[in-house]
Write a protein that holds these residues in place. Sequence first.
Motif, PDB file in Angstrom:
ATOM      1  N   LYS A   1      13.776   7.006  -4.994  1.00 12.48           N
ATOM      2  CA  LYS A   1      15.087   6.864  -5.620  1.00 12.48           C
ATOM      3  C   LYS A   1      15.396   5.398  -5.892  1.00 12.48           C
ATOM      4  O   LYS A   1      15.946   5.034  -6.942  1.00 12.48           O
ATOM      5  N   GLY A   2      15.010   4.542  -4.942  1.00  8.82           N
ATOM      6  CA  GLY A   2      15.261   3.119  -5.114  1.00  8.82           C
ATOM      7  C   GLY A   2      14.543   2.533  -6.316  1.00  8.82           C
ATOM      8  O   GLY A   2      15.135   1.782  -7.092  1.00  8.82           O
ATOM      9  N   VAL A   3      13.275   2.909  -6.509  1.00  4.72           N
ATOM     10  CA  VAL A   3      12.530   2.352  -7.635  1.00  4.72           C
ATOM     11  C   VAL A   3      12.951   2.985  -8.950  1.00  4.72           C
ATOM     12  O   VAL A   3      12.915   2.342 -10.004  1.00  4.72           O
ATOM     13  N   GLU A   4      13.389   4.241  -8.906  1.00  3.56           N
ATOM     14  CA  GLU A   4      13.913   4.870 -10.120  1.00  3.56           C
ATOM     15  C   GLU A   4      15.217   4.206 -10.561  1.00  3.56           C
ATOM     16  O   GLU A   4      15.479   4.053 -11.765  1.00  3.56           O
ATOM     17  N   ASP A   5      16.022   3.790  -9.587  1.00  2.00           N
ATOM     18  CA  ASP A   5      17.277   3.108  -9.906  1.00  2.00           C
ATOM     19  C   ASP A   5      17.038   1.678 -10.388  1.00  2.00           C
ATOM     20  O   ASP A   5      17.764   1.175 -11.252  1.00  2.00           O
ATOM     21  N   ASN A   6      16.023   1.033  -9.821  1.00  2.00           N
ATOM     22  CA  ASN A   6      15.722  -0.357 -10.193  1.00  2.00           C
ATOM     23  C   ASN A   6      14.211  -0.567 -10.215  1.00  2.00           C
ATOM     24  O   ASN A   6      13.624  -0.970  -9.210  1.00  2.00           O
ATOM     25  N   PRO A   7      13.554  -0.301 -11.348  1.00  4.72           N
ATOM     26  CA  PRO A   7      12.092  -0.398 -11.443  1.00  4.72           C
ATOM     27  C   PRO A   7      11.529  -1.801 -11.218  1.00  4.72           C
ATOM     28  O   PRO A   7      10.331  -1.941 -11.003  1.00  4.72           O
ATOM     29  N   ARG A   8      12.359  -2.832 -11.274  1.00  9.65           N
ATOM     30  CA  ARG A   8      11.842  -4.194 -11.099  1.00  9.65           C
ATOM     31  C   ARG A   8      11.929  -4.666  -9.650  1.00  9.65           C
ATOM     32  O   ARG A   8      11.612  -5.823  -9.352  1.00  9.65           O
ATOM     33  N   THR A   9      12.309  -3.791  -8.744  1.00  9.71           N
ATOM     34  CA  THR A   9      12.328  -4.146  -7.318  1.00  9.71           C
ATOM     35  C   THR A   9      10.921  -4.508  -6.853  1.00  9.71           C
ATOM     36  O   THR A   9       9.949  -3.829  -7.180  1.00  9.71           O
ATOM     37  N   GLU A  10      10.808  -5.580  -6.084  1.00  5.90           N
ATOM     38  CA  GLU A  10       9.527  -6.012  -5.520  1.00  5.90           C
ATOM     39  C   GLU A  10       9.367  -5.430  -4.113  1.00  5.90           C
ATOM     40  O   GLU A  10      10.287  -5.508  -3.291  1.00  5.90           O
ATOM     41  N   TYR A  11       8.190  -4.875  -3.863  1.00 10.99           N
ATOM     42  CA  TYR A  11       7.865  -4.285  -2.556  1.00 10.99           C
ATOM     43  C   TYR A  11       6.667  -5.018  -1.967  1.00 10.99           C
ATOM     44  O   TYR A  11       5.796  -5.494  -2.705  1.00 10.99           O
ATOM     45  N   THR A  12       6.618  -5.063  -0.649  1.00 15.73           N
ATOM     46  CA  THR A  12       5.451  -5.622   0.036  1.00 15.73           C
ATOM     47  C   THR A  12       4.979  -4.656   1.107  1.00 15.73           C
ATOM     48  O   THR A  12       5.737  -4.306   2.019  1.00 15.73           O
ATOM     49  N   VAL A  13       3.746  -4.204   0.963  1.00 16.79           N
ATOM     50  CA  VAL A  13       3.096  -3.386   1.987  1.00 16.79           C
ATOM     51  C   VAL A  13       2.321  -4.338   2.890  1.00 16.79           C
ATOM     52  O   VAL A  13       1.406  -5.025   2.425  1.00 16.79           O
ATOM     53  N   ASP A  14       2.689  -4.390   4.151  1.00 22.78           N
ATOM     54  CA  ASP A  14       2.063  -5.288   5.123  1.00 22.78           C
ATOM     55  C   ASP A  14       1.250  -4.454   6.106  1.00 22.78           C
ATOM     56  O   ASP A  14       1.810  -3.699   6.909  1.00 22.78           O
ATOM     57  N   LEU A  15      -0.065  -4.579   6.027  1.00 18.52           N
ATOM     58  CA  LEU A  15      -0.933  -3.763   6.881  1.00 18.52           C
ATOM     59  C   LEU A  15      -0.989  -4.282   8.305  1.00 18.52           C
ATOM     60  O   LEU A  15      -1.321  -3.520   9.223  1.00 18.52           O
ATOM     61  N   GLU A  16      -0.689  -5.538   8.510  1.00 20.85           N
ATOM     62  CA  GLU A  16      -0.714  -6.077   9.862  1.00 20.85           C
ATOM     63  C   GLU A  16       0.500  -5.633  10.666  1.00 20.85           C
ATOM     64  O   GLU A  16       0.379  -5.253  11.837  1.00 20.85           O
TER      65      GLU A  16
END
Length: 204
Positions: free
Chosen positions: A133-148
Amino acid sequence: MSEIVKITKISGTAVPIRGNDIDTDRIIPARYLKEVTFARMGEYPFFDERYDASGKKKDHPFNDPEYKGAAILFVNKNFGCGSSREHAPQALYRFGIQAIVGVSFAAIFAGNCTIMGVPTVTVGAKEIEQLMKGVEDNPRTEYTVDLESKTISYDGQKIAVDLPETYRTALTTGSWDSTTLLRANLDQVKNTAAKLPYMTGFSS
């Protein structure tokens, strides 16, 4: 010589693909398995859902210019089920996807992604709905997947993610890339090969 790549963080915008049990035939139609190399696989993900019989674009997130350049894919349950075709993760990777976040993944699909350096991390159903829902509302949101730290963060929020420890270790240490790992230790490989009878003509 290629360097060993350790994958610890993946950052970028995201694209959501809604629906449970999306199989590999939907991700990459079987007719494209005939290609000799993976070079053009990035043209084909979800092809039959993105284009009609005449080649006209249909309404699909991978066709939506708002999601252009997305590096992270949000999915629901049992993504990548069906036949164990390596072409499916290849198509997504070559399209530009560098990490996939979902509720669950088919085991072989997740394994194929990992050996390509594409993490498949899991979150709960409530959390994936929040992310979608968050990305549908704002497709330019930056996400970071941190595996550590095993998190996905965005806009000051942080959500816990999970993945098998063997996959996490392989990615964060660089051992996911077996070819580069062997090339980086070529002397040891040659020494070991010289001791194997089937590599030396079975000579004593």
